[in-house]
Design an enzyme around this catalytic site. Structure first.
Site, PDB file in Angstrom:
ATOM      1  N   TYR A 183      -8.467  -0.004 -11.900  1.00  0.00           N
ATOM      2  CA  TYR A 183      -7.041   0.733 -11.589  1.00  0.00           C
ATOM      3  C   TYR A 183      -7.793   2.228 -11.962  1.00  0.00           C
ATOM      4  O   TYR A 183      -6.414   2.914 -11.108  1.00  0.00           O
ATOM      5  CB  TYR A 183      -6.228  -0.120 -12.776  1.00  0.00           C
ATOM      6  CG  TYR A 183      -5.005   0.742 -13.146  1.00  0.00           C
ATOM      7  CD1 TYR A 183      -3.997   0.618 -11.727  1.00  0.00           C
ATOM      8  CD2 TYR A 183      -4.368   1.328 -14.168  1.00  0.00           C
ATOM      9  CE1 TYR A 183      -2.509   0.618 -11.994  1.00  0.00           C
ATOM     10  CE2 TYR A 183      -3.747   2.224 -13.767  1.00  0.00           C
ATOM     11  CZ  TYR A 183      -2.111   2.272 -13.062  1.00  0.00           C
ATOM     12  OH  TYR A 183      -1.102   2.479 -13.179  1.00  0.00           O
ATOM     13  N   LYS A 225      -6.474   5.006  -8.834  1.00  0.00           N
ATOM     14  CA  LYS A 225      -5.925   6.360  -9.502  1.00  0.00           C
ATOM     15  C   LYS A 225      -6.410   7.738  -9.634  1.00  0.00           C
ATOM     16  O   LYS A 225      -5.266   8.309  -9.565  1.00  0.00           O
ATOM     17  CB  LYS A 225      -4.690   6.283 -11.324  1.00  0.00           C
ATOM     18  CG  LYS A 225      -4.735   5.468 -11.097  1.00  0.00           C
ATOM     19  CD  LYS A 225      -3.206   4.924  -9.467  1.00  0.00           C
ATOM     20  CE  LYS A 225      -1.695   3.834  -9.633  1.00  0.00           C
ATOM     21  NZ  LYS A 225      -0.964   4.013  -9.080  1.00  0.00           N
ATOM     22  N   VAL A 245       0.674  -3.488   2.131  1.00  0.00           N
ATOM     23  CA  VAL A 245      -0.317  -2.234   2.407  1.00  0.00           C
ATOM     24  C   VAL A 245      -1.177  -2.679   3.059  1.00  0.00           C
ATOM     25  O   VAL A 245      -1.513  -1.027   3.137  1.00  0.00           O
ATOM     26  CB  VAL A 245       1.338  -1.469   1.373  1.00  0.00           C
ATOM     27  CG1 VAL A 245       2.838  -1.228   1.736  1.00  0.00           C
ATOM     28  CG2 VAL A 245      -0.047  -1.949   0.337  1.00  0.00           C
TER      29      VAL A 245
END
Length: 261
Positions: A166, A170, A71
């Protein structure tokens, strides 16, 4: 429109990224049981095959398309959505799930740029590329519209120690969700986000062994069955486009998110 597409287009069509394992596989199974036709995307062809076989056992059918996809690469995302369109003619749901935690326990001043870049490319850029392609398809199709569900995280609310890449991605996914929700209004494209805490997958196995806490201690954390997450996603997906779960948080009861820090 060929006969195969005419048959398949009578059903709701969902595309799930990161479908080869964990949450992606569980959600694929839940959607398949609910009658959705599935397009499975992920890096590893053999893992997608395992999910497709699990779907066949669970549903007794084989209306599934597996497309190995990275992706982070625009050309592979374009090919994925082109394959879905060729097979089914439309898209009703994207579960934007592919992601990586990156190296754990690395202090911010020691995090290599390559590690930062990998997490950003997968969690944020990959989510954008898939959402963009889904938005484009949903805007153009007849009848118009569809739903995008982004996999956020409880780390979109509060960080864990030494998790800057991370956590940053997010938090950014939340902005992606809000923008898609706003920009999709005119085209019947709904967008929501599920923020998940400690679902029992390979990615969270370390929670059972003990992970660093905000106060410097190491503690074992509870986990929940990944099927419970899948049920929430299936509920969000099954709503009419006149309704939307904008944000949902589902997490293991007793995990220390509430009061973290």
């Amino acid at each position: 429109m060929n006969a195969m597409r005419e048959i398949n287009s009578k059903h709701k069509i969902a595309l799930v990224t990161g479908a080869g394992s964990g949450i992606g596989r569980a959600v694929s199974l839940a959607l398949g049981r609910a009658g959705w036709s599935l397009v499975l995307a992920g890096r590893t062809a053999s893992a997608l095959t395992e999910t497709a076989e699990a779907l066949a056992r669970a549903t007794g059918g084989d209306d599934v398309l597996a497309v190995p996809t990275d992706v982070t690469l625009p050309e592979e995302v374009d090919a994925l959505f082109a394959a879905a369109r060729e097979r089914y003619g439309r898209l009703d749901l994207l579960f934007n799930n592919a992601g990586t935690f990156g190296p754990g326990g690395v202090p911010v001043d020691e995090l290599p740029f390559s590690a930062w870049r990998k997490v950003v490319d997968t969690n944020l850029t990959g989510s954008f590329l898939c959402a963009q392609a889904a938005f484009r398809q949903m805007k153009a199709q007849d009848p118009q519209g569809g739903r995008i569900i982004n996999n956020g995280s409880v780390s979109a609310h509060a960080p864990r120690p030494d998790s800057i890449a991370y956590t940053a991605t997010k938090h950014a996914v939340t902005g992606l969700t809000k923008s898609l929700s706003l920009d999709g209004r005119a085209y019947r494209i709904a967008c929501g986000q599920i923020d998940i805490g400690n679902a029992a997958t390979d990615m969270t196995e370390r929670m059972r062994r003990g992970v660093p806490q905000a106060n410097g201690e190491v503690a074992v954390e509870p986990v929940m069955d990944v099927g419970d997450v899948a049920g929430v996603v299936a509920h969000m997906a099954g709503l009419p486009l006149s309704a939307n779960v904008q944000f949902a948080t589902v997490m293991a009861a007793g995990m220390p998110l509430i009061g973290r820090g």
